[in-house]
Design a protein around this motif. Structure first.
Motif, short mmCIF file in Angstrom:
data_model
loop_
_atom_site.label_atom_id
_atom_site.label_comp_id
_atom_site.label_asym_id
_atom_site.label_seq_id
_atom_site.Cartn_x
_atom_site.Cartn_y
_atom_site.Cartn_z
N LEU A 1 0.85 -1.19 0.00
CA LEU A 1 0.00 0.00 0.00
C LEU A 1 0.88 1.24 0.00
O LEU A 1 1.82 1.34 0.79
N PHE A 2 0.56 2.18 -0.89
CA PHE A 2 1.30 3.43 -0.98
C PHE A 2 0.35 4.57 -0.62
O PHE A 2 -0.72 4.72 -1.23
N PRO A 3 0.71 5.38 0.38
CA PRO A 3 -0.18 6.49 0.75
C PRO A 3 -0.19 7.58 -0.32
O PRO A 3 0.78 7.75 -1.05
N THR A 4 -1.30 8.27 -0.41
CA THR A 4 -1.39 9.46 -1.26
C THR A 4 -1.48 10.66 -0.33
O THR A 4 -1.57 10.51 0.90
N ASP A 5 -1.49 11.86 -0.87
CA ASP A 5 -1.66 13.05 -0.05
C ASP A 5 -3.11 13.25 0.39
O ASP A 5 -3.41 14.12 1.19
N ASN A 6 -4.00 12.42 -0.14
CA ASN A 6 -5.38 12.41 0.31
C ASN A 6 -5.44 11.47 1.50
O ASN A 6 -5.14 10.28 1.38
N TYR A 7 -5.85 11.98 2.63
CA TYR A 7 -5.85 11.21 3.87
C TYR A 7 -6.61 9.89 3.76
O TYR A 7 -6.27 8.91 4.42
N TRP A 8 -7.64 9.82 2.92
CA TRP A 8 -8.53 8.67 2.84
C TRP A 8 -8.20 7.71 1.71
O TRP A 8 -8.93 6.76 1.47
N THR A 9 -7.11 7.96 0.98
CA THR A 9 -6.82 7.18 -0.23
C THR A 9 -5.42 6.60 -0.22
O THR A 9 -4.45 7.30 0.08
N PHE A 10 -5.31 5.33 -0.59
CA PHE A 10 -4.05 4.63 -0.79
C PHE A 10 -4.06 4.01 -2.18
O PHE A 10 -5.12 3.81 -2.77
N ILE A 11 -2.89 3.66 -2.68
CA ILE A 11 -2.80 2.88 -3.90
C ILE A 11 -2.25 1.51 -3.52
O ILE A 11 -1.22 1.40 -2.87
N LYS A 12 -3.01 0.47 -3.89
CA LYS A 12 -2.57 -0.92 -3.65
C LYS A 12 -1.91 -1.42 -4.93
O LYS A 12 -2.50 -1.37 -6.01
N LEU A 13 -0.68 -1.91 -4.80
CA LEU A 13 0.10 -2.38 -5.94
C LEU A 13 0.41 -3.86 -5.79
O LEU A 13 0.88 -4.29 -4.74
N ASP A 14 0.14 -4.62 -6.84
CA ASP A 14 0.62 -6.00 -6.93
C ASP A 14 2.04 -5.89 -7.46
O ASP A 14 2.25 -5.58 -8.63
N THR A 15 3.01 -6.09 -6.60
CA THR A 15 4.42 -5.85 -6.95
C THR A 15 4.96 -6.84 -7.97
O THR A 15 6.04 -6.64 -8.51
N ARG A 16 4.23 -7.92 -8.25
CA ARG A 16 4.67 -8.91 -9.23
C ARG A 16 4.41 -8.49 -10.65
O ARG A 16 5.18 -8.81 -11.55
N ASN A 17 3.28 -7.79 -10.88
CA ASN A 17 2.85 -7.58 -12.26
C ASN A 17 2.35 -6.17 -12.59
O ASN A 17 1.96 -5.91 -13.71
N GLY A 18 2.32 -5.26 -11.63
CA GLY A 18 1.93 -3.88 -11.89
C GLY A 18 0.44 -3.60 -11.85
O GLY A 18 0.02 -2.49 -12.16
N LYS A 19 -0.37 -4.56 -11.45
CA LYS A 19 -1.80 -4.29 -11.30
C LYS A 19 -1.99 -3.36 -10.09
O LYS A 19 -1.27 -3.49 -9.09
N MET A 20 -2.96 -2.42 -10.19
CA MET A 20 -3.15 -1.44 -9.12
C MET A 20 -4.61 -1.11 -8.87
O MET A 20 -5.42 -1.16 -9.81
#
Length: 146
Positions: A54-73
């Motif tokens: 999970l990567f935080p964004t500057d929006n307090y309520w939003t993260f980006i979930k990354l599948d580190t194997r294949n780039g799906k998000m």
């Protein structure tokens, strides 16, 4: 004299054949051992590196979930109220590599100065992608950077 030459040639031939066969067998054994070692190290490496991050964004309520194997998000939202939106929105549902090229930790995200944009990096081949998250579907995308 002929018998002596015949014995010498026979001895040298047998020695050569035995030595060649031994080298061939030892080489195959070494290759097999090396392949097993590489396979074991790859499995160990994959266990130590998470599949999802999970990567935080500057929006307090939003993260980006990354599948580190294949780039799906996915764009992940959470809320502390019952009325707030909770859920995942697709950023990229297509794998960026073939299945046999998937390796845990292959992809990672880097934030930019723009709160909606990230750079996705394939850490094996160096390819980069612009990732834009947004609550509006038409403003979300993943695009290769050439």
């Amino acid at each position: 004299m002929k018998m002596r030459n015949f014995i010498l040639i026979s001895f040298l031939s047998l020695t050569f054949i035995h030595t060649y066969g031994q080298t061939e067998r030892d080489s195959l054994s070494t290759i097999q051992k090396t392949e097993k070692l590489v396979e074991k190290q790859t499995k160990i490496q994959q266990l130590k590196v998470p599949i999802y991050k999970l990567f935080p964004t500057d929006n307090y309520w939003t993260f980006i979930k990354l599948d580190t194997r294949n780039g799906k998000m996915w764009q992940v939202h959470f809320s502390i109220s019952k009325e707030g939106y909770k859920g995942e929105l697709i950023l990229n549902s297509s794998s960026l590599v073939w299945t046999d090229e998937e390796i845990n930790g292959r992809f990672t995200l880097y934030p930019t100065e723009n709160i909606y944009n990230y750079i996705l990096l394939d850490q094996i081949n160096g390819k980069t992608y612009q990732v834009q998250w947004n609550n509006e579907k038409e403003k979300r995308f993943v695009s290769p950077i050439y």
